[in-house]
Design a protein around this motif. Sequence first.
Motif, mmCIF file in Angstrom:
data_model
loop_
_atom_site.group_PDB
_atom_site.id
_atom_site.type_symbol
_atom_site.label_atom_id
_atom_site.label_comp_id
_atom_site.label_asym_id
_atom_site.label_seq_id
_atom_site.Cartn_x
_atom_site.Cartn_y
_atom_site.Cartn_z
ATOM 1 N N UNK A 90 0.788 -1.236 0.000
ATOM 2 C CA UNK A 90 0.000 0.000 0.000
ATOM 3 C C UNK A 90 0.822 1.289 0.000
ATOM 4 N N UNK A 91 2.055 1.235 0.461
ATOM 5 C CA UNK A 91 2.879 2.437 0.523
ATOM 6 C C UNK A 91 3.726 2.670 -0.727
ATOM 7 N N UNK A 92 3.679 1.756 -1.665
ATOM 8 C CA UNK A 92 4.493 1.895 -2.869
ATOM 9 C C UNK A 92 3.746 2.687 -3.935
ATOM 10 N N UNK A 93 4.469 3.268 -4.918
ATOM 11 C CA UNK A 93 3.808 3.981 -6.015
ATOM 12 C C UNK A 93 2.878 3.041 -6.778
ATOM 13 N N UNK A 94 1.870 3.611 -7.409
ATOM 14 C CA UNK A 94 0.923 2.787 -8.163
ATOM 15 C C UNK A 94 1.637 2.087 -9.318
ATOM 16 N N UNK A 95 1.154 0.945 -9.688
ATOM 17 C CA UNK A 95 1.755 0.189 -10.784
ATOM 18 C C UNK A 95 1.157 -1.208 -10.864
ATOM 19 N N UNK A 96 1.648 -1.980 -11.797
ATOM 20 C CA UNK A 96 1.177 -3.344 -11.966
ATOM 21 C C UNK A 96 1.813 -4.258 -10.924
ATOM 22 N N UNK A 97 1.137 -5.337 -10.608
ATOM 23 C CA UNK A 97 1.641 -6.284 -9.618
ATOM 24 C C UNK A 97 2.823 -7.074 -10.162
ATOM 25 N N UNK A 98 3.829 -7.242 -9.341
ATOM 26 C CA UNK A 98 4.914 -8.168 -9.689
ATOM 27 C C UNK A 98 4.410 -9.596 -9.469
ATOM 28 N N UNK A 99 5.154 -10.559 -9.963
ATOM 29 C CA UNK A 99 4.750 -11.946 -9.767
ATOM 30 C C UNK A 99 4.749 -12.300 -8.280
ATOM 31 N N UNK A 100 5.732 -11.800 -7.541
ATOM 32 C CA UNK A 100 5.771 -12.085 -6.105
ATOM 33 C C UNK A 100 4.568 -11.474 -5.399
ATOM 34 N N UNK A 101 4.156 -10.277 -5.800
ATOM 35 C CA UNK A 101 2.964 -9.665 -5.206
ATOM 36 C C UNK A 101 1.715 -10.482 -5.543
ATOM 37 N N UNK A 102 1.670 -10.991 -6.744
ATOM 38 C CA UNK A 102 0.560 -11.855 -7.155
ATOM 39 C C UNK A 102 0.488 -13.087 -6.259
ATOM 40 N N UNK A 103 1.627 -13.704 -6.010
ATOM 41 C CA UNK A 103 1.679 -14.883 -5.136
ATOM 42 C C UNK A 103 1.277 -14.513 -3.710
ATOM 43 N N UNK A 104 1.769 -13.375 -3.215
ATOM 44 C CA UNK A 104 1.413 -12.930 -1.865
ATOM 45 C C UNK A 104 -0.096 -12.700 -1.753
ATOM 46 N N UNK A 105 -0.673 -12.144 -2.804
ATOM 47 C CA UNK A 105 -2.114 -11.886 -2.813
ATOM 48 C C UNK A 105 -2.893 -13.202 -2.726
ATOM 49 N N UNK A 106 -2.487 -14.195 -3.508
ATOM 50 C CA UNK A 106 -3.172 -15.492 -3.464
ATOM 51 C C UNK A 106 -3.043 -16.108 -2.072
ATOM 52 N N UNK A 107 -1.848 -16.078 -1.514
ATOM 53 C CA UNK A 107 -1.623 -16.680 -0.199
ATOM 54 C C UNK A 107 -2.422 -15.989 0.894
ATOM 55 N N UNK A 108 -2.755 -14.730 0.678
ATOM 56 C CA UNK A 108 -3.539 -13.991 1.683
ATOM 57 C C UNK A 108 -5.039 -14.261 1.561
ATOM 58 N N UNK A 109 -5.435 -14.949 0.484
ATOM 59 C CA UNK A 109 -6.858 -15.247 0.269
ATOM 60 C C UNK A 109 -7.178 -16.574 0.940
ATOM 61 N N UNK A 110 -7.884 -16.515 2.054
ATOM 62 C CA UNK A 110 -8.140 -17.721 2.843
ATOM 63 C C UNK A 110 -9.159 -18.633 2.169
ATOM 64 N N UNK A 111 -10.191 -18.049 1.579
ATOM 65 C CA UNK A 111 -11.230 -18.848 0.924
ATOM 66 C C UNK A 111 -10.933 -18.908 -0.576
ATOM 67 N N UNK A 112 -10.435 -20.038 -1.025
ATOM 68 C CA UNK A 112 -9.999 -20.146 -2.416
ATOM 69 C C UNK A 112 -11.149 -19.973 -3.402
#
Length: 344
Positions: free
Chosen positions: A214-236
């Motif tokens: 949230x504190x970074x400049x706006x932009x597209x998600x990196x692959x690692x951010x994509x993975x972090x987002x999936x891992x944070x989603x508890x209900x698949x």
Amino acid sequence: MFKKKCIAIAIGYMALFGIFVLMKLNLDIKAIFVSYTTRIVPKDLMPQMPGTTIGFVQELNNRRRKTIKEFCAGSEVPALNETITRWSNMEVNSRPRIFYSDSMKLIVCDTPRCGTNRWRNLMLIMDGHLPGYEAGPDDNFGMSKKNNFVWSKFNPKTESQTNDFGDKLHNYYKIMITREPLQRLVSAYREKLETNANGFYSGISKKIHSAVNPDSPSGLATFEEFIDYILSTKRRIELDPHWKPFSELCDPCNINYDYIAKTETLHDDSQVITGNIGISRDRIHNSTEYGRLQDGKSELYRKYYLVLDIKKRDAIFKYYKDQYDMFGYDYPDFISTGEFSKLG
């Protein structure tokens, strides 16, 4: 005379020696081939080879279906109408992603990034919604959702429609297509999130980036951010269909699919499927397109995961591990060899 006899005997021995060498070489070649097909290439993912028979491919499908049944054996399968009623109490996006064709008596579970666009397209053509041409991906999905999507046609809360839908599920030929789970994630990221090529998904990519950092400049998600987002989603079940697990998309524990195809073997799978539904394989299969999946994709997708630390690689694998077990995929080689060294 004696000299000629000696020469003849020598030639005879040389010929016998040559035959022995050829036989030994032949055995070695066979040994190498057997080793290759049994150890290096998992049998369930072998690309088409000369001499591949319909019976061999059908046996692969029987093994895949058996693996799913064994995986699901822990829970008792309810009656079909009970299952449909349970689906009716779920949000539409959480129900099985099922498309059907009355003219073909076919049901296809739509699994994005696995090659199901062609099947939806064929349904549109065969049911008279497309005049014999291929729609683009967006038109394809929009038209399919209107004309061939189960939940656009049936209200499962009414008894007559529940029975009608149940009859289709029981009698139509049902297929689903899977793909190596973590390779599918890379495909989805590259196609939908890595660039601004798709306006809708580039917006999702930016939201993922902002949510993870949230504190970074706006932009597209990196692959690692994509993975972090999936891992944070508890209900698949809440994940986007392009990276939602196959079990959440198709409910294979409650739908008895007649054929479990795999993107990696679709050249052979499509031959059996089209034979069973009575159409030419040319209507659905592009061997060049699927052949490209074998060329360099495995090494490319590994590179995306190798930028992650080992704990994160293990975490994302563990998130999708049941998909490997349920659909018979070998575990990837870039996870830790400790916790996940054994299959099953």
